[in-house]
Design a protein around this motif. Structure first.
Motif, PDB file in Angstrom:
ATOM      1  N   GLU A 171      13.956   4.143   6.076  1.00  0.00           N
ATOM      2  CA  GLU A 171      13.418   2.812   5.768  1.00  0.00           C
ATOM      3  C   GLU A 171      14.046   1.779   6.685  1.00  0.00           C
ATOM      4  OE1 GLU A 171      11.077   1.775   3.789  1.00  0.00           O
ATOM      5  OE2 GLU A 171      10.569   3.764   2.996  1.00  0.00           O
TER       6      GLU A 171
ATOM      7  N   ALA B 107      12.335   1.881   9.807  1.00  0.00           N
ATOM      8  CA  ALA B 107      11.031   1.193   9.715  1.00  0.00           C
ATOM      9  C   ALA B 107      11.220  -0.304   9.796  1.00  0.00           C
ATOM     10  CB  ALA B 107      10.348   1.600   8.419  1.00  0.00           C
ATOM     11  N   LEU B 108      12.338  -0.797   9.187  1.00  0.00           N
ATOM     12  CA  LEU B 108      12.613  -2.236   9.279  1.00  0.00           C
ATOM     13  C   LEU B 108      12.861  -2.631  10.717  1.00  0.00           C
ATOM     14  CD1 LEU B 108      14.938  -2.759   6.156  1.00  0.00           C
ATOM     15  CD2 LEU B 108      12.564  -3.525   6.438  1.00  0.00           C
TER      16      LEU B 108
ATOM     17  N   LEU C 132      11.681  -1.171  13.349  1.00  0.00           N
ATOM     18  CA  LEU C 132      10.411  -1.110  14.061  1.00  0.00           C
ATOM     19  C   LEU C 132       9.556  -2.342  13.739  1.00  0.00           C
ATOM     20  CD1 LEU C 132       8.461   0.431  15.867  1.00  0.00           C
ATOM     21  CD2 LEU C 132       7.650   1.650  13.809  1.00  0.00           C
ATOM     22  N   ALA C 133       9.560  -2.706  12.452  1.00  0.00           N
ATOM     23  CA  ALA C 133       8.780  -3.889  12.053  1.00  0.00           C
ATOM     24  C   ALA C 133       9.328  -5.157  12.720  1.00  0.00           C
ATOM     25  CB  ALA C 133       8.793  -4.012  10.532  1.00  0.00           C
ATOM     26  N   SER C 134      10.653  -5.239  12.815  1.00  0.00           N
ATOM     27  CA  SER C 134      11.262  -6.403  13.474  1.00  0.00           C
ATOM     28  C   SER C 134      10.892  -6.426  14.943  1.00  0.00           C
ATOM     29  CB  SER C 134      12.785  -6.350  13.292  1.00  0.00           C
ATOM     30  OG  SER C 134      13.119  -6.414  11.932  1.00  0.00           O
TER      31      SER C 134
ATOM     32  N   ARG D 226       8.191  -5.207  16.290  1.00  0.00           N
ATOM     33  CA  ARG D 226       6.791  -5.542  16.393  1.00  0.00           C
ATOM     34  C   ARG D 226       6.606  -7.061  16.225  1.00  0.00           C
ATOM     35  NH1 ARG D 226       3.227  -1.824  12.633  1.00  0.00           N
ATOM     36  NH2 ARG D 226       1.595  -3.112  13.692  1.00  0.00           N
ATOM     37  N   ILE D 227       7.418  -7.637  15.335  1.00  0.00           N
ATOM     38  CA  ILE D 227       7.317  -9.117  15.175  1.00  0.00           C
ATOM     39  C   ILE D 227       7.713  -9.793  16.474  1.00  0.00           C
ATOM     40  CG2 ILE D 227       8.347 -11.075  13.962  1.00  0.00           C
ATOM     41  CD1 ILE D 227       8.479  -9.350  11.476  1.00  0.00           C
TER      42      ILE D 227
ATOM     43  N   LEU E 140       2.834  -8.835   9.361  1.00  0.00           N
ATOM     44  CA  LEU E 140       4.052  -8.064   9.680  1.00  0.00           C
ATOM     45  C   LEU E 140       5.224  -8.568   8.863  1.00  0.00           C
ATOM     46  CD1 LEU E 140       3.684  -7.752  13.579  1.00  0.00           C
ATOM     47  CD2 LEU E 140       3.233  -5.994  11.829  1.00  0.00           C
TER      48      LEU E 140
ATOM     49  N   THR F  58       4.862  -7.193   5.413  1.00  0.00           N
ATOM     50  CA  THR F  58       5.248  -5.769   5.386  1.00  0.00           C
ATOM     51  C   THR F  58       6.753  -5.616   5.457  1.00  0.00           C
ATOM     52  OG1 THR F  58       3.170  -5.168   6.444  1.00  0.00           O
ATOM     53  CG2 THR F  58       4.968  -3.551   6.504  1.00  0.00           C
ATOM     54  N   LEU F  59       7.384  -6.394   6.361  1.00  0.00           N
ATOM     55  CA  LEU F  59       8.843  -6.318   6.492  1.00  0.00           C
ATOM     56  C   LEU F  59       9.529  -6.730   5.204  1.00  0.00           C
ATOM     57  CD1 LEU F  59      11.309  -5.899   8.301  1.00  0.00           C
ATOM     58  CD2 LEU F  59      11.087  -8.275   9.056  1.00  0.00           C
TER      59      LEU F  59
ATOM     60  N   GLN G  86       9.059  -3.901   2.635  1.00  0.00           N
ATOM     61  CA  GLN G  86       9.950  -2.771   2.916  1.00  0.00           C
ATOM     62  C   GLN G  86      11.402  -3.101   2.584  1.00  0.00           C
ATOM     63  OE1 GLN G  86       9.195  -1.896   7.038  1.00  0.00           O
ATOM     64  NE2 GLN G  86       7.309  -0.695   6.607  1.00  0.00           N
TER      65      GLN G  86
END
Length: 622
Positions: A46, A49-50, A52-54, A56-57, A71, A74-75, A78
């Motif tokens: 997880e 994933a955080l 990755l989400a950061s 992407r932002i 995003l 989602t972040l 999560q």
């Protein structure tokens, strides 16, 4: 603790329980710690994933045409997931590491809500400088995520390290317990069992002198002490049994030797005639040596005055007053006989005597007095009773033989007197009467012719008397010189066969020792008289004599093929025939004289023997 010290089984059970408990505890803690690490991998995923989400932002901020709101949502979603949190009950195993990880997670959430979301929303569509500041914040947020991951990894590693230390501790405790159990088992179980096995092998080989020497308070110690006590008792019992067996063997050998002596001496004891001292004294002396008894004194009972007279003593230092043979040393012994000075054997004052009656049936013949220092046992007493019975039988037979000899002598004299009376005495009486007649004729001056007739009668009577005397001498010589009737009959058959000129047939089928001497004389005289008649009157060419015994009847037959009797109804009353009938009457026999159908004469005598035998008399007393 006292129970553990005194019980090997209790110690083994305690060791097993402790080792099992430690093993179960180790397994339980391992399961708990393994469960405490559940979720760490998911949390790290997880966290990735955080990141990755950061990232992407950050990439969305560089493209103004894309809105970052999805995003960010989602972040935030999560980051709010419970997977990232450390569970409190598992965190108890390492509370500080779990607390720091949860604090870092809370800080991430706060940073996202307070700094990142407002900054990203404000910087979207702004100038580059403003976006660069937001990107710098996002990079700091990513570093916080990496710090959170590091804290979660450290917490997991800390739990795994703790689990390893606990496992090592339990393994050490289990190993220590195993070593202690092995040492205790080897010292208190294995070694004692090996010693017990050696003890059992020694016992199986009848070696009861081995001991376990156990001193422990546990079960094997008590068992070893019990076995030692039992072995000591068995050893004592076995030694006593061996001593008894040795004693009994020696005693049986002595008794066997004594029985052999009695058996070997029985022939001399029964065949010693009236010399009981010479036959019994050596037997008694050998029995004294074998059975360790003595002295032995034999006394005979006088049935006339009731007195008892000592006739034999094995330790006599002087010759008995009744001694009949000064050359006999049966009572004195060889050493005493050749000693110049009087020898007096030492007699222990503690000696006691055992008196055994010498009994034949209901007749008490005497007493056997046996001296001893130690009381004889039952088997020795039985041997002494056997000795007394042997002496009783020998003494009784000796007395009966003497009585039978006297009776036989009287019977022989009676037979001789009767034979002289029935034959020679009658002839002499007839001659005496003829002499008296001749004297009267001479006194009256009778003519010589009449006196010559008397003188002729005297001459005939003298010839008859001489013939009868020769017959009597021949008869008694045959009966007294030969043993039994059969040899006398055979001699008679040979004599008359020579006189007849042909062989007389002879058959004898009579058991030995059936007839008395009186009956044998009568049968022999009847046979001789019948054969004499055959020689004088029969003119025979064949003759037969048979003596048989069947169905308790004796049958004597004298047959010839001569001229026979003139009248079958009444045979002539010759003087010899009268004597034959008189002899048959004395024996209780039936005598017949008749002509044979084949020709010739047949003399038949039938009787039941009435012999009074010694063996019949002895069986009623012994």
């Amino acid at each position: 603790m006292k129970a553990l010290r005194h019980s090997l089984v209790a110690r083994i059970v305690v060791f097993l329980v402790l080792i099992s408990s430690l093993a179960m505890a180790s397994i339980g803690l391992t399961v708990v710690m393994a469960k405490s690490t559940q979720g760490d991998a998911a949390a790290i995923n997880e966290a990735g994933a955080l990141r990755l989400a950061s990232a992407r932002i950050i990439n969305v901020l560089e493209h103004p045409d894309i809105t970052p709101s999805p995003l960010l949502a989602t972040l935030k979603t999560q980051l709010e997931s419970s997977t990232l949190e450390t569970q409190p009950h598992y965190g108890l195993l390492n509370r500080m590491a779990s607390a720091r990880a949860n604090a870092a997670l809370e800080q991430l959430r706060q940073t996202l809500n307070d700094n990142i979301i407002p900054a990203v929303l404000t910087a979207h569509g702004e100038d580059a400088q403003h976006i660069a500041g937001t990107v710098a914040r996002l990079n700091g947020f990513i570093q916080q995520i990496d710090n959170f991951v590091s804290l979660r990894e450290h917490a997991t590693e800390t739990r795994i390290s703790l689990m390893g230390r606990i496992q090592a501790l339990f393994l050490g405790l289990i190993t220590l317990l195993l070593i202690t159990a092995l040492i205790d088992t080897r010292r208190n179980l294995a070694r004692p069992l090996r010693r017990l096995m050696r003890l059992s092998r020694a016992f199986s080989q009848r070696r009861f002198d081995h001991r376990s020497d156990f001193s422990g308070p546990d079960e094997l110690g008590r068992l070893g002490r019990t076995l030692d006590h039992m072995a000591a008792e068995l050893d004592a019992s076995y030694q006593a049994l061996e001593a008894r067996v040795t004693h009994k063997t020696a005693e049986l050998e002595r008794h066997n030797h004594a029985l052999q002596i009695i058996h070997n001496s029985s022939r001399s004891l029964y065949g010693g005639g009236n010399d009981l001292c010479a036959s019994a004294a050596p037997l008694l002396r050998r029995l004294e040596e074998v059975l360790d008894i003595g002295p032995i004194v034999l006394s005979l009972h006088n049935e006339h005055d009731g007195s008892d007279m000592e006739i034999l003593a094995t330790h006599s230092h002087e010759r008995p007053l009744y001694c009949r043979d000064l050359e006999c040393f049966a009572c004195l012994g060889t050493d005493e006989a050749h000693s110049d000075e009087q020898h007096i054997p030492l007699v222990d004052e503690r000696a006691r005597v055992l008196v055994l009656p010498v009994v034949a049936g209901h007749l008490t013949l005497g007493y056997l007095t046996v001296g001893y220092l130690e009381a004889p046992d039952s088997s020795t007493r039985q041997l002494l009773n056997t000795l007394a019975d042997q002496l009783a039988t020998a003494i009784y037979l000796e007395h009966r033989i003497e009585e039978q000899q006297q009776l036989s002598l009287i019977q022989e004299r009676t037979i001789i007197a009767r034979e002289l009376h029935d034959s020679l005495a009658q002839s002499l009486s007839y001659l005496k009467m003829q002499v008296a007649r001749l004297e009267r004729m001479q006194a009256r001056d009778f003519p010589a012719e009449r006196q010559a007739d008397v003188i002729g009668d005297l001459r005939e009577g003298l010839n008859s008397a001489y013939r009868q005397l020769r017959e009597l001498l021949t008869t008694f010589r045959l009966s007294l010189d030969k043993s039994g009737l059969q040899p006398a009959l055979e001699q008679t058959i040979r004599e008359f066969s020579q006189r007849l000129g042909f062989d007389i047939e002879f058959s004898h089928q009579v058991p030995p020792y059936l007839l008395s001497a009186n009956e044998e004389i009568h049968l022999l005289q009847i046979t001789r008289e019948a054969l004499a008649n055959t020689v004088k009157h029969a003119h025979a060419h064949w003759a037969r004599v048979s003596l048989t015994f069947q169905q308790a009847k004796l049958h004597l037959a004298i047959e010839d093929d001569g001229i026979g009797f003139e009248s079958e109804d009444s045979p002539p009353m010759h003087y010899g025939l009268v004597i034959m009938r008189d002899r048959a009457r004395h024996m209780g026999a039936r005598l017949t004289l008749d002509n044979r159908p084949e020709g010739g004469t047949g003399v038949h005598l039938y009787m039941t023997p009435q012999a009074d035998r010694l063996i019949k008399e002895g069986s009623s007393h012994v």
